[in-house]
Scaffold this motif. Structure first.
Motif, PDB file in Angstrom:
ATOM      1  N   ARG A 294     -88.376   3.264  27.554  1.00 34.13           N
ATOM      2  CA  ARG A 294     -88.176   1.943  27.429  1.00 34.13           C
ATOM      3  C   ARG A 294     -88.708   2.426  26.421  1.00 34.13           C
ATOM      4  NH1 ARG A 294     -93.211  -0.678  30.901  1.00 34.13           N
ATOM      5  NH2 ARG A 294     -94.310   0.901  30.503  1.00 34.13           N
ATOM      6  N   SER A 295     -88.970   0.976  25.386  1.00 36.14           N
ATOM      7  CA  SER A 295     -89.007   1.044  24.296  1.00 36.14           C
ATOM      8  C   SER A 295     -89.771   0.238  24.042  1.00 36.14           C
ATOM      9  CB  SER A 295     -87.740   1.866  23.168  1.00 36.14           C
ATOM     10  OG  SER A 295     -88.150   1.624  21.472  1.00 36.14           O
ATOM     11  N   ARG A 296     -91.304   0.523  22.957  1.00 35.94           N
ATOM     12  CA  ARG A 296     -91.734  -0.516  22.405  1.00 35.94           C
ATOM     13  C   ARG A 296     -92.067  -0.928  20.861  1.00 35.94           C
ATOM     14  NH1 ARG A 296     -95.200  -2.482  27.050  1.00 35.94           N
ATOM     15  NH2 ARG A 296     -95.492  -0.460  28.821  1.00 35.94           N
ATOM     16  N   THR A 297     -91.078  -0.185  20.696  1.00 35.29           N
ATOM     17  CA  THR A 297     -91.117   0.044  19.064  1.00 35.29           C
ATOM     18  C   THR A 297     -89.573  -0.341  17.989  1.00 35.29           C
ATOM     19  OG1 THR A 297     -90.447   2.474  18.855  1.00 35.29           O
ATOM     20  CG2 THR A 297     -92.996   1.388  18.487  1.00 35.29           C
ATOM     21  N   GLY A 298     -88.574  -1.052  19.509  1.00 33.26           N
ATOM     22  CA  GLY A 298     -87.291  -1.368  19.301  1.00 33.26           C
ATOM     23  C   GLY A 298     -86.690  -0.278  18.860  1.00 33.26           C
ATOM     24  N   GLY A 299     -86.699   0.559  19.554  1.00 35.86           N
ATOM     25  CA  GLY A 299     -85.940   2.086  19.764  1.00 35.86           C
ATOM     26  C   GLY A 299     -86.070   2.649  19.232  1.00 35.86           C
ATOM     27  N   ASN A 300     -86.208   4.378  19.314  1.00 33.24           N
ATOM     28  CA  ASN A 300     -85.966   5.670  18.636  1.00 33.24           C
ATOM     29  C   ASN A 300     -87.051   6.508  19.078  1.00 33.24           C
ATOM     30  OD1 ASN A 300     -84.701   5.971  16.379  1.00 33.24           O
ATOM     31  ND2 ASN A 300     -85.387   4.400  15.564  1.00 33.24           N
ATOM     32  N   ASP A 301     -88.596   5.412  19.782  1.00 34.57           N
ATOM     33  CA  ASP A 301     -89.402   6.270  20.673  1.00 34.57           C
ATOM     34  C   ASP A 301     -89.630   5.793  22.252  1.00 34.57           C
ATOM     35  OD1 ASP A 301     -91.352   7.447  21.782  1.00 34.57           O
ATOM     36  OD2 ASP A 301     -93.336   5.817  20.600  1.00 34.57           O
ATOM     37  N   TRP A 302     -88.632   6.458  22.788  1.00 28.12           N
ATOM     38  CA  TRP A 302     -88.820   6.295  24.210  1.00 28.12           C
ATOM     39  C   TRP A 302     -89.495   6.711  25.112  1.00 28.12           C
ATOM     40  CZ3 TRP A 302     -84.759   2.391  25.435  1.00 28.12           C
ATOM     41  CH2 TRP A 302     -84.397   2.225  23.662  1.00 28.12           C
ATOM     42  N   GLU A 303     -89.703   5.881  26.205  1.00 29.15           N
ATOM     43  CA  GLU A 303     -90.256   6.401  27.620  1.00 29.15           C
ATOM     44  C   GLU A 303     -89.688   6.302  28.838  1.00 29.15           C
ATOM     45  OE1 GLU A 303     -93.796   4.672  28.854  1.00 29.15           O
ATOM     46  OE2 GLU A 303     -93.253   2.585  27.512  1.00 29.15           O
ATOM     47  N   PRO A 304     -89.433   7.329  29.876  1.00 27.97           N
ATOM     48  CA  PRO A 304     -89.556   7.408  30.867  1.00 27.97           C
ATOM     49  C   PRO A 304     -90.150   6.542  32.036  1.00 27.97           C
ATOM     50  CG  PRO A 304     -90.182   9.634  30.915  1.00 27.97           C
ATOM     51  CD  PRO A 304     -90.185   8.540  29.592  1.00 27.97           C
ATOM     52  N   LEU A 305     -89.402   5.192  32.983  1.00 22.73           N
ATOM     53  CA  LEU A 305     -89.913   4.910  33.967  1.00 22.73           C
ATOM     54  C   LEU A 305     -89.736   5.438  35.036  1.00 22.73           C
ATOM     55  CD1 LEU A 305     -89.249   1.517  32.267  1.00 22.73           C
ATOM     56  CD2 LEU A 305     -91.704   3.036  32.107  1.00 22.73           C
ATOM     57  N   THR A 306     -90.254   6.020  36.016  1.00 21.09           N
ATOM     58  CA  THR A 306     -89.726   6.434  37.083  1.00 21.09           C
ATOM     59  C   THR A 306     -90.630   5.891  38.597  1.00 21.09           C
ATOM     60  OG1 THR A 306     -91.179   8.456  37.038  1.00 21.09           O
ATOM     61  CG2 THR A 306     -89.299   8.400  35.753  1.00 21.09           C
ATOM     62  N   ASN A 307     -91.378   5.347  38.780  1.00 21.34           N
ATOM     63  CA  ASN A 307     -92.912   4.727  39.255  1.00 21.34           C
ATOM     64  C   ASN A 307     -91.402   3.880  39.869  1.00 21.34           C
ATOM     65  OD1 ASN A 307     -94.720   4.579  41.070  1.00 21.34           O
ATOM     66  ND2 ASN A 307     -95.519   3.526  39.695  1.00 21.34           N
ATOM     67  N   GLY A 308     -91.277   4.448  41.750  1.00 23.15           N
ATOM     68  CA  GLY A 308     -90.791   4.299  42.494  1.00 23.15           C
ATOM     69  C   GLY A 308     -89.165   4.015  42.493  1.00 23.15           C
ATOM     70  N   LEU A 309     -88.968   4.687  41.682  1.00 23.22           N
ATOM     71  CA  LEU A 309     -87.225   5.219  41.272  1.00 23.22           C
ATOM     72  C   LEU A 309     -86.818   6.569  41.763  1.00 23.22           C
ATOM     73  CD1 LEU A 309     -86.411   3.697  37.792  1.00 23.22           C
ATOM     74  CD2 LEU A 309     -85.493   2.916  39.691  1.00 23.22           C
ATOM     75  N   PRO A 310     -85.707   6.450  42.486  1.00 28.12           N
ATOM     76  CA  PRO A 310     -85.500   8.137  43.342  1.00 28.12           C
ATOM     77  C   PRO A 310     -85.469   8.990  41.875  1.00 28.12           C
ATOM     78  CG  PRO A 310     -83.266   6.528  43.270  1.00 28.12           C
ATOM     79  CD  PRO A 310     -84.760   5.958  42.683  1.00 28.12           C
ATOM     80  N   GLN A 311     -86.575  10.267  42.382  1.00 31.12           N
ATOM     81  CA  GLN A 311     -86.343  11.117  41.612  1.00 31.12           C
ATOM     82  C   GLN A 311     -85.356  12.625  41.814  1.00 31.12           C
ATOM     83  OE1 GLN A 311     -87.402  10.124  37.669  1.00 31.12           O
ATOM     84  NE2 GLN A 311     -86.541   8.174  39.024  1.00 31.12           N
ATOM     85  N   ARG A 312     -84.917  12.680  42.571  1.00 33.31           N
ATOM     86  CA  ARG A 312     -83.905  13.644  43.120  1.00 33.31           C
ATOM     87  C   ARG A 312     -82.307  13.026  43.966  1.00 33.31           C
ATOM     88  NH1 ARG A 312     -86.531  16.668  47.900  1.00 33.31           N
ATOM     89  NH2 ARG A 312     -84.206  17.561  47.982  1.00 33.31           N
ATOM     90  N   ASP A 313     -81.561  13.594  43.564  1.00 30.36           N
ATOM     91  CA  ASP A 313     -80.476  13.459  44.522  1.00 30.36           C
ATOM     92  C   ASP A 313     -79.823  11.976  44.509  1.00 30.36           C
ATOM     93  OD1 ASP A 313     -80.750  15.807  45.772  1.00 30.36           O
ATOM     94  OD2 ASP A 313     -81.993  15.219  47.261  1.00 30.36           O
ATOM     95  N   CYS A 314     -79.533  11.297  42.791  1.00 31.57           N
ATOM     96  CA  CYS A 314     -79.890  10.391  43.138  1.00 31.57           C
ATOM     97  C   CYS A 314     -77.686   9.586  41.682  1.00 31.57           C
ATOM     98  CB  CYS A 314     -80.840   9.576  42.338  1.00 31.57           C
ATOM     99  SG  CYS A 314     -79.779   7.380  41.560  1.00 31.57           S
TER     100      CYS A 314
END
Lengths: 371, 77
Positions: A294-314
């Motif tokens: 997700r970027s809250r600034t229309g791009g360039n500065d991005w943060e990963p959103l991981t809460n609830g999404l598989p974080q291994r073997d996907c």
């Protein structure tokens, strides 16, 4: 808002996921058209009970379906997509001329105001329109014939017109995107078109800054600011602030700037979402971690959103038409995977949960926010 | 099914598409009228897929004693 309806197209049928405004408990309906590929379904903004679906198979070709009751029942409508005039040729994978041949409908885009008017993006790339609820379809040939069509080339998935954006402010303005040709704009309701690819750089084509030939995977717009466009290209995430006249790269700190989907938060026009994918040959998330960025600034500065999404073997993919946003507060975001999961977030992406886990490979996801 | 002329592949498909317009384009191409590649035509135990479409079908088909079959190939994933 009384509810949410998520329309899911898969390799083996259509599914309709329904919830009330809390978006916590979901009802799953389907498969509709079991065994058929459903490239896309979308509801009319002017009449949410009117839904159009593109149904196809290798045996029987293209069928178009229409529902007048929110997806509970369906009726087939017209399926004849004939190019205007002599179709001519585009480039084949090896650069030789190849005749235009209709294969399937990738995307349906109902009019913002008239439930009977719908645009269809097809492979081989062209745009069609119906004004009689899908009974008959006519090409808008100005796109294919504006002068660059003979230089368009198929991407790995075929030469498809996969994105249609209708400008809600500037009457007559539409944007489309084609793999692998680029983005195009009309300002006169589809009569005339021009490429809008200035600023795109594609190292995999002979002239990286060519007028056409770019493999644009998806473009997105916030309806309140239709001059601001976002693009996920084969490589690179880009932004335009002038209706596509020029683009600048905003990939910033993404782990990889390859991907297919891109979308905009329904309440924050500068908040955008992508889902980075490892490429060229792998087409699964980097490190086996399914992360929306997700970027809250229309791009360039991005943060990963991981809460609830598989974080291994996907190791799934998320295809270009398989992310959508609702219009509730906070914004809901939905995406489907080639592994058959549909994930949803009811808090702008801060947390995620699977709505369903075991559908056929998901090709498209659309959302209707019901009154 | 009522045919307008002698029973041939073409006249049978014409009748099917007349009575069931939704099937137009799904058995043969709208424009070229060519059989879709993953479909085959059979009657009386014979594969008629590559016969000229105006070849008369076996008499038993025209008489309604034997079916004319449109078969999807065993293929796909």
């Amino acid at each position: 808002m009384s509810g949410i309806r998520v329309l899911v197209g898969t390799r083996k049928g259509a599914f309709v996921l329904s919830a009330d405004g809390t978006r916590k408990s979901w009802d799953v309906s389907g498969p509709h058209f079991g065994g058929w590929e459903i490239y896309h379904m979308k509801g009319s903004p002017a009449d949410p009970d009117r839904i159009y679906a593109s149904q196809s198979s290798g045996w029987f070709g293209q069928v178009m379906q229409r529902s007048n009751d929110g997806g509970r029942s369906w009726e087939p409508v017209g399926n004849k997509f004939a190019y205007e005039g002599t179709p001519g040729t585009h480039q084949w994978y090896d650069g030789t001329p190849h005749p235009w041949e209709f294969k399937r409908v990738w995307h349906v885009e109902p009019s913002l105001t008239d439930p009977d008017t719908v645009f269809a993006g097809v492979e081989d790339a062209a745009i069609f329109r119906t004004t009689d609820g899908g009974q008959s379809w006519q090409e808008l040939p100005g796109l294919r014939n504006h002068g660059t069509g003979n230089r368009w080339q198929p991407g790995a998935g075929g030469m498809c017109l996969h994105t249609i954006l209708l400008d809600p402010v500037n009457a007559g303005r539409m944007f489309v995107a084609i793999s692998a040709a680029g983005a195009f704009r009309t300002d006169d309701s589809g009569e005339t078109w021009r490429p809008i690819n200035k600023g795109l750089q594609s190292q995999y084509i002979p002239d990286p800054a060519a007028e056409v030939g770019h493999c644009v995977h998806r473009i997105a717009m916030h309806p309140s600011r239709p001059d601001v466009l976002y693009m996920q290209k084969h490589w690179d995430v880009l932004r335009s602030t002038n209706g596509g006249d020029s683009w600048e790269e905003v990939s910033g700190n993404l782990p990889t700037d390859f991907g297919f989907v891109i979308d905009v938060n329904s309440h924050e026009p500068e908040t955008i979402y992508v889902l980075p994918i490892k490429s060229d040959s792998e087409h699964y998330p980097p490190e086996g971690k399914l992360r929306v960025y997700r970027s809250r600034t229309g791009g360039n500065d991005w943060e990963p959103l991981t809460n609830g999404l598989p974080q291994r073997d996907c190791y799934v993919n998320v295809l270009r038409d398989a992310m959508a946003v609702d219009s509730l507060e906070p914004c809901g975001i939905y995406f489907g995977t080639t592994g058959g999961q549909v994930y949803g977030s009811a808090d702008g992406g801060d947390s995620w949960a699977p709505i369903v886990r075991d559908l056929p490979a998901v090709v498209s996801v659309e959302v209707q926010s019901l009154p | 099914m009522q045919l307008d002329s002698q029973a041939t592949v073409c006249s049978v498909l014409d009748a099917i598409e007349r009575d069931f317009p939704v099937l137009r384009g799904t058995i043969r191409d709208h424009e070229t009228r060519r059989r879709r590649p993953f479909l085959r035509f059979f009657a009386c135990g014979e594969d008629l897929s590559h016969d000229a479409v105006d070849t008369p079908l076996p008499e038993a088909v025209g008489a309604g004693a034997e079916p004319f079959m449109v078969i999807g190939a065993i293929a796909g994933g």
